[in-house]
Design an enzyme around this catalytic site. Structure first.
Site, PDB file in Angstrom:
ATOM      1  N   ASN A  16     -11.795   5.563  64.093  1.00  0.00           N
ATOM      2  CA  ASN A  16     -13.020   5.725  63.878  1.00  0.00           C
ATOM      3  C   ASN A  16     -13.386   7.118  64.672  1.00  0.00           C
ATOM      4  O   ASN A  16     -14.188   7.971  64.058  1.00  0.00           O
ATOM      5  CB  ASN A  16     -13.975   4.434  64.498  1.00  0.00           C
ATOM      6  CG  ASN A  16     -14.114   3.488  63.253  1.00  0.00           C
ATOM      7  OD1 ASN A  16     -14.906   3.709  62.316  1.00  0.00           O
ATOM      8  ND2 ASN A  16     -13.494   2.178  63.547  1.00  0.00           N
ATOM      9  N   MET A  92     -13.031  -2.181  73.822  1.00  0.00           N
ATOM     10  CA  MET A  92     -13.005  -3.600  73.802  1.00  0.00           C
ATOM     11  C   MET A  92     -13.475  -4.148  75.474  1.00  0.00           C
ATOM     12  O   MET A  92     -12.808  -4.963  75.802  1.00  0.00           O
ATOM     13  CB  MET A  92     -11.555  -4.136  73.527  1.00  0.00           C
ATOM     14  CG  MET A  92     -11.312  -3.604  71.938  1.00  0.00           C
ATOM     15  SD  MET A  92     -12.630  -4.200  70.927  1.00  0.00           S
ATOM     16  CE  MET A  92     -11.835  -4.449  69.384  1.00  0.00           C
ATOM     17  N   LEU A  94     -17.067  -5.685  77.182  1.00  0.00           N
ATOM     18  CA  LEU A  94     -18.536  -6.106  77.202  1.00  0.00           C
ATOM     19  C   LEU A  94     -19.168  -5.319  78.149  1.00  0.00           C
ATOM     20  O   LEU A  94     -18.791  -5.037  79.174  1.00  0.00           O
ATOM     21  CB  LEU A  94     -18.635  -7.651  77.480  1.00  0.00           C
ATOM     22  CG  LEU A  94     -18.068  -8.368  76.152  1.00  0.00           C
ATOM     23  CD1 LEU A  94     -18.469  -9.937  76.543  1.00  0.00           C
ATOM     24  CD2 LEU A  94     -18.719  -8.110  75.014  1.00  0.00           C
ATOM     25  N   LEU A  95     -20.377  -4.688  77.827  1.00  0.00           N
ATOM     26  CA  LEU A  95     -20.999  -4.000  78.672  1.00  0.00           C
ATOM     27  C   LEU A  95     -22.372  -4.770  79.199  1.00  0.00           C
ATOM     28  O   LEU A  95     -22.900  -5.530  78.394  1.00  0.00           O
ATOM     29  CB  LEU A  95     -21.451  -2.694  77.986  1.00  0.00           C
ATOM     30  CG  LEU A  95     -20.377  -1.799  77.550  1.00  0.00           C
ATOM     31  CD1 LEU A  95     -20.767  -0.750  76.546  1.00  0.00           C
ATOM     32  CD2 LEU A  95     -19.895  -1.071  78.675  1.00  0.00           C
ATOM     33  N   HIS A 111     -18.780  -2.336  63.662  1.00  0.00           N
ATOM     34  CA  HIS A 111     -17.852  -3.944  63.875  1.00  0.00           C
ATOM     35  C   HIS A 111     -17.352  -4.105  62.586  1.00  0.00           C
ATOM     36  O   HIS A 111     -17.946  -3.870  61.621  1.00  0.00           O
ATOM     37  CB  HIS A 111     -19.149  -4.804  64.188  1.00  0.00           C
ATOM     38  CG  HIS A 111     -18.525  -6.150  64.460  1.00  0.00           C
ATOM     39  ND1 HIS A 111     -17.643  -6.632  65.407  1.00  0.00           N
ATOM     40  CD2 HIS A 111     -18.594  -7.312  63.698  1.00  0.00           C
ATOM     41  CE1 HIS A 111     -17.245  -7.936  65.256  1.00  0.00           C
ATOM     42  NE2 HIS A 111     -17.907  -8.281  64.368  1.00  0.00           N
ATOM     43  N   GLU A 176     -15.311   1.597  57.295  1.00  0.00           N
ATOM     44  CA  GLU A 176     -15.852   1.742  58.718  1.00  0.00           C
ATOM     45  C   GLU A 176     -16.187   3.237  58.952  1.00  0.00           C
ATOM     46  O   GLU A 176     -17.129   3.931  59.514  1.00  0.00           O
ATOM     47  CB  GLU A 176     -14.905   1.350  60.008  1.00  0.00           C
ATOM     48  CG  GLU A 176     -14.908  -0.437  59.626  1.00  0.00           C
ATOM     49  CD  GLU A 176     -14.008  -0.724  60.957  1.00  0.00           C
ATOM     50  OE1 GLU A 176     -14.032  -0.236  61.874  1.00  0.00           O
ATOM     51  OE2 GLU A 176     -13.445  -1.716  60.635  1.00  0.00           O
TER      52      GLU A 176
HETATM   53  C1  GAR Z   1     -12.378  -1.171  64.351  1.00  0.00           C
HETATM   54  O1  GAR Z   1     -12.065  -1.977  63.309  1.00  0.00           O
HETATM   55  C2  GAR Z   1     -13.725  -1.515  64.784  1.00  0.00           C
HETATM   56  O2  GAR Z   1     -14.504  -2.132  64.019  1.00  0.00           O
HETATM   57  C3  GAR Z   1     -13.422  -2.896  65.861  1.00  0.00           C
HETATM   58  O3  GAR Z   1     -12.082  -2.293  66.254  1.00  0.00           O
HETATM   59  C4  GAR Z   1     -11.559  -1.524  65.454  1.00  0.00           C
HETATM   60  C5  GAR Z   1     -10.905  -0.233  66.139  1.00  0.00           C
HETATM   61  O4  GAR Z   1     -10.084   0.560  65.416  1.00  0.00           O
HETATM   62  N1  GAR Z   1     -14.417  -3.157  66.815  1.00  0.00           N
HETATM   63  C6  GAR Z   1     -14.714  -4.400  66.969  1.00  0.00           C
HETATM   64  O5  GAR Z   1     -14.125  -5.417  66.525  1.00  0.00           O
HETATM   65  C7  GAR Z   1     -15.949  -4.323  67.927  1.00  0.00           C
HETATM   66  N2  GAR Z   1     -16.458  -5.643  68.173  1.00  0.00           N
HETATM   67  P1  GAR Z   1     -10.130   2.021  65.659  1.00  0.00           P
HETATM   68  O6  GAR Z   1      -9.706   2.088  67.209  1.00  0.00           O
HETATM   69  O7  GAR Z   1      -9.032   2.558  64.812  1.00  0.00           O
HETATM   70  O8  GAR Z   1     -11.373   2.794  65.530  1.00  0.00           O
END
Ligand code: GAR
Length: 219
Positions: A16, A92, A94-95, A111, A176
């Protein structure tokens, strides 16, 4: 117009973040990345950011005796780099509510589900177990409760009978990237802002047609 300064927080591969890097390379995109910050020194996304010439910082939460002290340094690094909008992108940790309050309406998250359904981890496994026909992804402003806050943008992804969590994750991830880039564009260009527990948008068009799944062959 001055471009909005982004601080991107990652813990892993950073796809992302990469989508935002690519968008920010566009001359008309209203934001730029001031800083990429990770709590994990080995996060793959850090190398991607460095290769793009973006400033990176590692603040390892394990090196701190308390969450408050870790978050104090996180906050300081973001402020030192003039960050105006914090983008959580697979961060990853929690804040705590104090940190979230300090960045109220100035921090967003992506998300991999249609919130408020399927907060937390292992979303794709859980939607497949439940047999729902659609899933998707959500960009939202961050509030103290996990995966909660005014929704900015969502994308819907239909589920196939033969899906696995991995296949579904791949299809959702492609959306995303699109909605994260578009959400930041909306915020940075002043077309959307939080109002109560929702967001208010200005001059945006929404599709009137819905989706139905499964679709009969002759539809
Ligand atoms: C993504 O799928 C994002 O939506 C998820 O982690 C992945 C990160 O991928 N986030 C969560 O689950 C937060 N609750 P990336 O490092 O390739 O962007």
């Amino acid at each position: 117009m001055a471009r909005m300064q982004l601080g991107i927080l990652i813990s892993g591969r950073g796809s992302n973040m990469k989508a935002l890097i690519d968008a920010c390379a566009g001359r008309d995109y209203p934001a730029e990345i001031a800083l990429v910050l990770s709590n994990v020194a080995s996060a793959g996304g850090l190398e991607t950011a460095r290769a793009a010439g973006i400033k990176t910082i590692v603040i390892d939460h394990k090196a701190y005796p308390s969450r408050a002290e870790f978050e104090r340094d996180l906050d300081q690094a973001l402020r030192d780099h003039g960050v105006e909008l914090v983008c959580l992108a697979g961060f990853m940790r929690l804040l705590d509510k104090d940190f979230v309050k300090r960045w109220h309406d100035r921090m967003i998250n992506i998300h991999p589900s249609l919130l408020p359904s399927y907060r937390g981890l292992k979303t794709h496994e859980r939607v497949l177990e439940d047999g729902v026909r659609f899933t998707g992804c959500t960009v939202h402003y961050v509030r103290p409760q996990m995966d909660e806050g005014p929704i900015i943008m969502q994308a819907v992804v239909p589920i196939d009978d033969h899906d696995t969590p991995q296949k579904l994750a791949r299809r959702v991830l492609a959306y995303e990237h699109k909605i994260y880039v578009e959400s930041v564009r909306l915020i940075a260009s002043g077309n959307i802002r939080p109002r109560g527990n929702k967001t208010a948008s200005k001059g945006l068009k929404f599709p009137k047609k819905g989706l139905i799944s499964p679709t009969p062959d002759d539809a």
